[in-house]
Scaffold this motif. Structure first.
Motif, PDB file in Angstrom:
ATOM      1  N   UNK A   1       0.702  -1.344  -0.111  1.00 14.74           N
ATOM      2  CA  UNK A   1      -0.088   0.105  -0.035  1.00 14.74           C
ATOM      3  C   UNK A   1       0.877   1.321  -0.078  1.00 14.74           C
ATOM      4  N   UNK A   2       0.212   2.407  -0.570  1.00 17.32           N
ATOM      5  CA  UNK A   2       0.799   3.539  -0.366  1.00 17.32           C
ATOM      6  C   UNK A   2       0.846   4.313   1.025  1.00 17.32           C
ATOM      7  N   UNK A   3       0.044   3.791   1.720  1.00 17.16           N
ATOM      8  CA  UNK A   3       0.021   4.204   3.188  1.00 17.16           C
ATOM      9  C   UNK A   3       1.288   3.501   3.748  1.00 17.16           C
ATOM     10  N   UNK A   4       1.727   2.525   3.548  1.00 13.61           N
ATOM     11  CA  UNK A   4       2.969   2.175   4.090  1.00 13.61           C
ATOM     12  C   UNK A   4       4.023   3.054   3.572  1.00 13.61           C
ATOM     13  N   UNK A   5       4.092   3.224   2.252  1.00 20.33           N
ATOM     14  CA  UNK A   5       5.092   4.103   1.725  1.00 20.33           C
ATOM     15  C   UNK A   5       5.371   5.447   2.332  1.00 20.33           C
ATOM     16  N   UNK A   6       3.769   6.150   2.584  1.00 25.08           N
ATOM     17  CA  UNK A   6       3.787   7.340   3.144  1.00 25.08           C
ATOM     18  C   UNK A   6       4.367   7.267   4.584  1.00 25.08           C
ATOM     19  N   UNK A   7       3.963   6.056   5.403  1.00 22.42           N
ATOM     20  CA  UNK A   7       4.962   5.949   6.766  1.00 22.42           C
ATOM     21  C   UNK A   7       6.425   5.683   6.540  1.00 22.42           C
ATOM     22  N   UNK A   8       6.684   4.949   5.556  1.00 21.19           N
ATOM     23  CA  UNK A   8       8.290   4.795   5.204  1.00 21.19           C
ATOM     24  C   UNK A   8       8.968   6.252   5.013  1.00 21.19           C
ATOM     25  N   UNK A   9       8.334   6.942   4.264  1.00 23.32           N
ATOM     26  CA  UNK A   9       8.838   8.216   4.008  1.00 23.32           C
ATOM     27  C   UNK A   9       8.941   9.174   5.228  1.00 23.32           C
ATOM     28  N   UNK A  10       7.854   9.236   5.841  1.00 26.94           N
ATOM     29  CA  UNK A  10       8.034  10.092   7.379  1.00 26.94           C
ATOM     30  C   UNK A  10       9.022   9.373   8.056  1.00 26.94           C
ATOM     31  N   UNK A  11       9.269   8.050   8.294  1.00 20.99           N
ATOM     32  CA  UNK A  11      10.321   7.573   9.007  1.00 20.99           C
ATOM     33  C   UNK A  11      11.883   7.943   8.598  1.00 20.99           C
ATOM     34  N   UNK A  12      11.691   7.901   7.176  1.00 21.23           N
ATOM     35  CA  UNK A  12      13.224   8.042   6.633  1.00 21.23           C
ATOM     36  C   UNK A  12      13.339   9.592   6.578  1.00 21.23           C
ATOM     37  N   UNK A  13      12.567  10.297   6.558  1.00 17.03           N
ATOM     38  CA  UNK A  13      12.806  11.689   6.943  1.00 17.03           C
ATOM     39  C   UNK A  13      13.223  12.225   8.054  1.00 17.03           C
ATOM     40  N   UNK A  14      12.498  11.575   9.177  1.00 16.75           N
ATOM     41  CA  UNK A  14      13.102  11.688  10.580  1.00 16.75           C
ATOM     42  C   UNK A  14      14.557  11.240  10.499  1.00 16.75           C
TER      43      UNK A  14
ATOM     44  N   UNK B   1       8.585  12.689  -3.650  1.00 23.50           N
ATOM     45  CA  UNK B   1       7.803  11.633  -3.774  1.00 23.50           C
ATOM     46  C   UNK B   1       6.496  11.837  -3.001  1.00 23.50           C
ATOM     47  N   UNK B   2       6.681  12.189  -1.616  1.00 21.11           N
ATOM     48  CA  UNK B   2       5.178  12.437  -0.964  1.00 21.11           C
ATOM     49  C   UNK B   2       4.329  13.510  -1.491  1.00 21.11           C
ATOM     50  N   UNK B   3       4.947  14.295  -1.891  1.00 19.55           N
ATOM     51  CA  UNK B   3       3.960  15.407  -2.565  1.00 19.55           C
ATOM     52  C   UNK B   3       3.592  15.441  -3.898  1.00 19.55           C
ATOM     53  N   UNK B   4       4.450  14.458  -4.694  1.00 17.59           N
ATOM     54  CA  UNK B   4       4.047  14.322  -6.185  1.00 17.59           C
ATOM     55  C   UNK B   4       2.677  13.113  -6.287  1.00 17.59           C
ATOM     56  N   UNK B   5       2.943  12.271  -5.549  1.00 14.60           N
ATOM     57  CA  UNK B   5       1.834  11.481  -5.427  1.00 14.60           C
ATOM     58  C   UNK B   5       1.535  10.305  -4.363  1.00 14.60           C
ATOM     59  N   UNK B   6       2.627   9.982  -3.586  1.00 19.65           N
ATOM     60  CA  UNK B   6       2.390   9.062  -2.578  1.00 19.65           C
ATOM     61  C   UNK B   6       1.362   9.346  -1.500  1.00 19.65           C
ATOM     62  N   UNK B   7       1.384  10.819  -1.123  1.00 20.70           N
ATOM     63  CA  UNK B   7       0.478  10.992  -0.017  1.00 20.70           C
ATOM     64  C   UNK B   7      -0.965  11.067  -0.393  1.00 20.70           C
ATOM     65  N   UNK B   8      -1.177  11.353  -1.636  1.00 15.16           N
ATOM     66  CA  UNK B   8      -2.453  11.674  -2.298  1.00 15.16           C
ATOM     67  C   UNK B   8      -3.101  10.544  -2.474  1.00 15.16           C
ATOM     68  N   UNK B   9      -2.223   9.456  -3.215  1.00 15.36           N
ATOM     69  CA  UNK B   9      -2.966   8.157  -3.397  1.00 15.36           C
ATOM     70  C   UNK B   9      -3.000   7.457  -1.992  1.00 15.36           C
ATOM     71  N   UNK B  10      -2.135   7.636  -1.229  1.00 13.41           N
ATOM     72  CA  UNK B  10      -2.591   6.750   0.106  1.00 13.41           C
ATOM     73  C   UNK B  10      -3.774   7.290   0.934  1.00 13.41           C
ATOM     74  N   UNK B  11      -3.998   8.656   0.624  1.00 16.12           N
ATOM     75  CA  UNK B  11      -5.489   9.161   1.093  1.00 16.12           C
ATOM     76  C   UNK B  11      -6.587   8.502   0.763  1.00 16.12           C
ATOM     77  N   UNK B  12      -6.603   7.888  -0.517  1.00 18.52           N
ATOM     78  CA  UNK B  12      -7.719   6.998  -1.002  1.00 18.52           C
ATOM     79  C   UNK B  12      -7.767   5.564  -0.892  1.00 18.52           C
TER      80      UNK B  12
END
Length: 181
Positions: free
Chosen positions: A111-124, A169-180
């Protein structure tokens, strides 16, 4: 009007014991980031395997390669300053890696929800590294280690670029697609 000389623009030349305590702190910081980079290199493989998006997998793979270079750079810094390359367990990075593992465990595979979480963790992680390398670079300058400061700045620049890639990556599509999902 009375003017005062800006003391921050004056460069004090450290001699003898003047910088010894600061050098101890600097070496301790190097040991910390050395442990952090070595352990991050291992963790990035798991993050890449856990990512859904090919773009994110590629970003993690690229950063793993860079992280391995950062390990070599820190080893070079130890050599330049005449210290043995040693690690000191980095509690901060250990916690950040554990947090990334918890995200993997608590999100659905593929899921892209997972990717969103991975981006959050990686940015930390990136922000921790940016803070660490920026501070180490500044201390290196104070101690008169200009070559070291240059090497640390190069690593700092790469960490900033990685952070920007993750934001894109987050702003271009991951967050948006994760939201649906």
């Amino acid at each position: 009007m009375k003017t005062t000389k800006n003391k921050t623009s004056e460069k004090k030349q450290l001699t003898g014991q003047d910088g010894e305590k600061l050098k101890v702190l600097f070496v301790d910081g190097l040991k910390d980031i050395y442990w952090a980079e070595k352990n991050l290199a291992k963790a990035l493989s798991k993050l890449a395997k856990s990512a859904t998006s090919e773009d994110l997998k590629s970003a993690f793979d690229l950063h793993k390669t860079q992280t391995e270079e950062h390990v070599a750079t820190v080893e070079q810094v130890f050599e330049i300053i005449g210290e043995k390359a040693q690690v000191k367990k980095c509690a901060a990075m250990e916690g950040l890696i554990e947090e990334a593992n918890e995200i993997i465990e608590s999100t659905e595979k593929g899921t892209l929800v997972r990717d969103c979480g991975l981006i959050m963790a990686a940015q930390k992680v990136e922000h921790y590294e940016i803070a660490s390398y920026g501070t180490l670079r500044n201390i290196a300058r104070t101690l008169g280690y200009e070559e070291v400061a240059t090497l640390l700045q190069q690593t700092l620049d790469q960490e900033g670029e990685t952070d920007q890639i993750l934001t894109t990556l987050a702003e271009s599509y991951v967050n948006e697609q994760a939201s649906v999902e």
